[in-house]
Structure formats: structure tokens, C-alpha cells
Design a protein around this motif. Sequence first.
Motif, PDB file in Angstrom:
ATOM      1  N   PHE A   3       0.020 -13.508  -9.601  1.00  0.00           N
ATOM      2  CA  PHE A   3      -0.605 -14.067 -10.506  1.00  0.00           C
ATOM      3  C   PHE A   3       0.092 -15.412 -10.891  1.00  0.00           C
ATOM      4  CE2 PHE A   3      -1.469 -14.885 -15.116  1.00  0.00           C
ATOM      5  CZ  PHE A   3      -2.989 -15.175 -14.925  1.00  0.00           C
ATOM      6  N   PHE A   4       1.614 -15.136 -11.086  1.00  0.00           N
ATOM      7  CA  PHE A   4       2.389 -16.266 -11.366  1.00  0.00           C
ATOM      8  C   PHE A   4       2.537 -17.276 -10.332  1.00  0.00           C
ATOM      9  CE2 PHE A   4       3.537 -13.613 -14.922  1.00  0.00           C
ATOM     10  CZ  PHE A   4       3.416 -14.510 -15.918  1.00  0.00           C
ATOM     11  N   ILE A   5       2.626 -16.789  -9.035  1.00  0.00           N
ATOM     12  CA  ILE A   5       2.672 -17.435  -8.033  1.00  0.00           C
ATOM     13  C   ILE A   5       1.339 -18.394  -7.650  1.00  0.00           C
ATOM     14  CG2 ILE A   5       2.662 -17.598  -5.297  1.00  0.00           C
ATOM     15  CD1 ILE A   5       4.772 -15.184  -5.543  1.00  0.00           C
ATOM     16  N   CYS A   6       0.214 -17.822  -7.995  1.00  0.00           N
ATOM     17  CA  CYS A   6      -0.864 -18.652  -7.980  1.00  0.00           C
ATOM     18  C   CYS A   6      -0.992 -19.743  -9.193  1.00  0.00           C
ATOM     19  CB  CYS A   6      -2.207 -17.713  -8.104  1.00  0.00           C
ATOM     20  SG  CYS A   6      -2.608 -16.866  -6.717  1.00  0.00           S
ATOM     21  N   ILE A   7      -0.395 -19.710 -10.330  1.00  0.00           N
ATOM     22  CA  ILE A   7      -0.364 -20.354 -11.256  1.00  0.00           C
ATOM     23  C   ILE A   7       0.369 -21.546 -10.719  1.00  0.00           C
ATOM     24  CG2 ILE A   7       0.399 -20.813 -13.639  1.00  0.00           C
ATOM     25  CD1 ILE A   7      -0.622 -18.288 -14.561  1.00  0.00           C
ATOM     26  N   GLY A  47      -9.282 -23.246 -18.168  1.00  0.00           N
ATOM     27  CA  GLY A  47      -9.494 -22.037 -17.274  1.00  0.00           C
ATOM     28  C   GLY A  47      -8.240 -20.925 -17.073  1.00  0.00           C
ATOM     29  N   LEU A  48      -7.036 -21.624 -17.407  1.00  0.00           N
ATOM     30  CA  LEU A  48      -6.192 -20.558 -17.320  1.00  0.00           C
ATOM     31  C   LEU A  48      -5.993 -19.942 -18.663  1.00  0.00           C
ATOM     32  CD1 LEU A  48      -3.062 -22.756 -15.671  1.00  0.00           C
ATOM     33  CD2 LEU A  48      -4.317 -20.868 -14.719  1.00  0.00           C
ATOM     34  N   LEU A  95     -11.529 -11.277 -11.013  1.00  0.00           N
ATOM     35  CA  LEU A  95     -12.562 -11.649 -12.147  1.00  0.00           C
ATOM     36  C   LEU A  95     -11.875 -12.904 -12.613  1.00  0.00           C
ATOM     37  CD1 LEU A  95     -13.539  -8.272 -13.879  1.00  0.00           C
ATOM     38  CD2 LEU A  95     -14.964  -9.863 -12.321  1.00  0.00           C
ATOM     39  N   SER A  96     -10.570 -13.094 -13.017  1.00  0.00           N
ATOM     40  CA  SER A  96      -9.882 -13.982 -13.613  1.00  0.00           C
ATOM     41  C   SER A  96      -9.813 -15.247 -12.667  1.00  0.00           C
ATOM     42  CB  SER A  96      -8.541 -13.741 -14.207  1.00  0.00           C
ATOM     43  OG  SER A  96      -7.698 -13.424 -13.254  1.00  0.00           O
ATOM     44  N   MET A  97      -9.585 -15.068 -11.449  1.00  0.00           N
ATOM     45  CA  MET A  97      -9.802 -16.318 -10.582  1.00  0.00           C
ATOM     46  C   MET A  97     -11.064 -16.718 -10.623  1.00  0.00           C
ATOM     47  SD  MET A  97      -6.685 -17.090  -9.678  1.00  0.00           S
ATOM     48  CE  MET A  97      -6.029 -16.535 -11.519  1.00  0.00           C
ATOM     49  N   MET A 106     -13.263 -24.715 -13.498  1.00  0.00           N
ATOM     50  CA  MET A 106     -12.905 -25.720 -12.773  1.00  0.00           C
ATOM     51  C   MET A 106     -13.927 -26.673 -12.078  1.00  0.00           C
ATOM     52  SD  MET A 106      -9.718 -26.368 -13.068  1.00  0.00           S
ATOM     53  CE  MET A 106      -9.233 -27.525 -11.785  1.00  0.00           C
ATOM     54  N   ARG A 107     -14.962 -25.889 -11.709  1.00  0.00           N
ATOM     55  CA  ARG A 107     -16.041 -26.373 -11.070  1.00  0.00           C
ATOM     56  C   ARG A 107     -17.315 -26.996 -11.745  1.00  0.00           C
ATOM     57  NH1 ARG A 107     -17.782 -29.751  -7.377  1.00  0.00           N
ATOM     58  NH2 ARG A 107     -19.626 -28.836  -6.342  1.00  0.00           N
TER      59      ARG A 107
END
Length: 102
Positions: free
Chosen positions: A14-18, A54-55, A90-92, A99-100
Amino acid sequence: MFDWMVWTTPVAVFFICIALMLVGMTVWEFKSPTTMRRGWLPIATTRGDRLFIGLLSAAYVNLIFIGLAGKFQEWMSLEAEPSIWISFVLSMFVLALVMRKG
């Protein structure tokens, strides 16, 4: 310093994705400056605004899922609590939607 935090694989992912999203958004901003646009959110937003919203939404989805995981286990008669990967996906999805379309 971080002994209090449980660094499980989902938390790390999760943190790497952020972090990767923030780097990607910075590069994107330099390559193509953003403009204000209005989607289904009630305000005109930039890409950075939508990323922030979104975050926050993704964090709330994760918190709600963690809070209700025990109830899901009870309601669905599961042997163990549902995987945290479900809330990550779900969160992504929520983040991508904001975002879209936001």
C-alpha cells in the motif's frame, strides 16, 4: 523508530503504491501541466486534487474494511477474517474511479 507498526506485506505494498503514484504524478505534471476540470465531484479539480481525494477515499475504504472484517467473518460464516487484499483492491478501484471520473 517504527517498532510500533506492523509491517505486513499488504501494508508495505500500500505505501509503495502511494509513493510510486506521487512520483508518477510529479513526472506527469512536469511533462504535461494540469488543467482544472469538472467531473462528478462537486468542485473543479486538478489531477493532484483528485489524487488527494482518491487517497483519502482509499484510506477510508481500508479503515472501514478493517473495522468490519470481524463482522464479515461472522455474517458470512467464514473460518477466518477476510483477506486485507480485498480492501486493497477495493481501495485502488475507488482511487482509479476518482482519478478518472472525478
